[in-house]
Design a protein around this motif. Structure first.
Motif, PDB file in Angstrom:
ATOM      1  N   VAL A  58       0.831  -1.206   0.000  1.00  0.00           N
ATOM      2  CA  VAL A  58       0.000   0.000   0.000  1.00  0.00           C
ATOM      3  C   VAL A  58       0.867   1.257   0.000  1.00  0.00           C
ATOM      4  N   TYR A 107      -2.573   2.245   4.635  1.00  0.00           N
ATOM      5  CA  TYR A 107      -3.981   1.879   4.459  1.00  0.00           C
ATOM      6  C   TYR A 107      -4.570   2.551   3.223  1.00  0.00           C
ATOM      7  N   GLU A 108      -5.505   1.858   2.603  1.00  0.00           N
ATOM      8  CA  GLU A 108      -6.171   2.373   1.405  1.00  0.00           C
ATOM      9  C   GLU A 108      -7.588   1.830   1.333  1.00  0.00           C
ATOM     10  N   HIS A 147      -9.944   0.252  -1.492  1.00  0.00           N
ATOM     11  CA  HIS A 147     -10.014  -0.299  -2.855  1.00  0.00           C
ATOM     12  C   HIS A 147     -11.480  -0.303  -3.279  1.00  0.00           C
ATOM     13  N   VAL A 198      -8.407   3.243  -6.478  1.00  0.00           N
ATOM     14  CA  VAL A 198      -7.850   3.084  -5.134  1.00  0.00           C
ATOM     15  C   VAL A 198      -7.676   4.465  -4.504  1.00  0.00           C
ATOM     16  N   ARG A 210      -6.007   6.499  -1.393  1.00  0.00           N
ATOM     17  CA  ARG A 210      -5.004   6.448  -0.319  1.00  0.00           C
ATOM     18  C   ARG A 210      -5.526   7.228   0.888  1.00  0.00           C
TER      19      ARG A 210
END
Length: 284
Positions: A95, A201-202, A204, A223, A225
């Motif tokens: 990530v 962390y993201e 999706h 995605v 961020r």
């Protein structure tokens, strides 16, 4: 010496691509993927073998710097180091390093409008709120019949086992510009060892076509961020959708290693997210 140098590069490249990071298998059925993970003893054995090869080529006339600082050798060392990292570390590293996943470099397949908010609670947990508002101009061939798009949201990052990671909207029938106005919440405790842990962390986001009789097809992906969201607290987003995420060679290496740990539910979900893309026949 030129022949020796080419031979050295070929051998080390093949060690990396065939033994350390073999090609990804067919991942459509993850239950049939065999474990490919190398344990500590195996990686140490490889390092010893590589040292023997280095001595052989140096004795044959190659400079030590040519052998040890070659691009192929650097890539192999990096791949072996990745094997020593834990699953959560690898997911977080992916990530952090794969910042361009959501970039729409080619032809986009639609656009998604969302309100995304992130803050830290008094209890020390992160709370992510996502309001999925609208999708526009989703590309879907009329010849494929009824179109029922829905939005799937998946929180990705380390230490999320046991947490609610995936949520989705209701499907909307017969429109390429559906309105949802649905709100979702994700709660988790970050990596307290780092103050800027949101870089791991993201969110999706996948737009999919629902079908009862077959597997749901991917329409487009993006995605988000979460570190970028945290900088402003709340963001209204109009984000283009790509047929697939963009992944560098490093990202593919991480996925390749995680394939060997596919028995883990979190890993299986992560790999499936990152390798699933829009079917090319939809654009034929």
């Amino acid at each position: 010496k030129k022949v020796l140098k080419i031979l050295w590069q070929m051998i080390i490249s093949h060690v990396e691509k065939i033994i350390v990071l073999p090609p990804l298998p067919d991942l459509r059925d993850l239950t049939k993927v065999s474990a490919l993970d190398l344990n500590d003893d195996q990686t140490e054995c490889l390092r010893i073998c590589i040292d023997v090869l280095k001595d052989f080529f140096i004795a044959g006339g190659l400079k030590r710097s040519t052998v040890e600082k070659s691009r192929e050798m650097t890539n192999l060392h990096r791949a072996l180091e990745l094997y020593g990292q834990g699953t959560d570390e690898l997911i977080g590293l992916f990530v952090k390093c794969e910042a361009a996943q959501g970039s729409c470099t080619g032809e986009c397949v639609g656009e998604l409008q969302m309100q995304v908010s992130l803050f830290e609670t008094a209890a020390g947990e992160y709370r992510l709120t996502v309001k999925v508002v609208h999708a526009t101009d989703l590309k879907w061939p009329a010849s494929f019949g009824m179109f029922r798009p829905y939005i799937e949201l998946t929180l990705v990052g380390p230490n999320l086992s046991g947490k609610k990671r995936r949520q989705e909207t209701h499907s909307k029938s017969g429109t390429v510009s559906p309105t949802y106005n649905e709100t979702f919440h994700f709660n988790w405790r970050g990596m307290r060892a780092e103050s800027d842990d949101l870089k791991y962390y993201e969110l999706h986001v996948s737009v999919k076509d629902y079908c009862f009789a077959r597997a749901d097809r991917v329409v487009g992906v993006t995605v988000i961020r979460l570190q970028d969201v945290a900088e402003v607290g709340s963001r209204w987003m109009r984000t283009p959708l790509s047929p697939a995420i963009n992944v560098s060679d490093f990202g593919r290496a991480v996925i390749g290693i995680l394939v060997g740990r596919i028995q883990d539910e979190v890993v299986r979900e992560f790999v499936q997210l990152k390798v699933t893309a829009r079917d090319r026949e939809l654009d034929a």
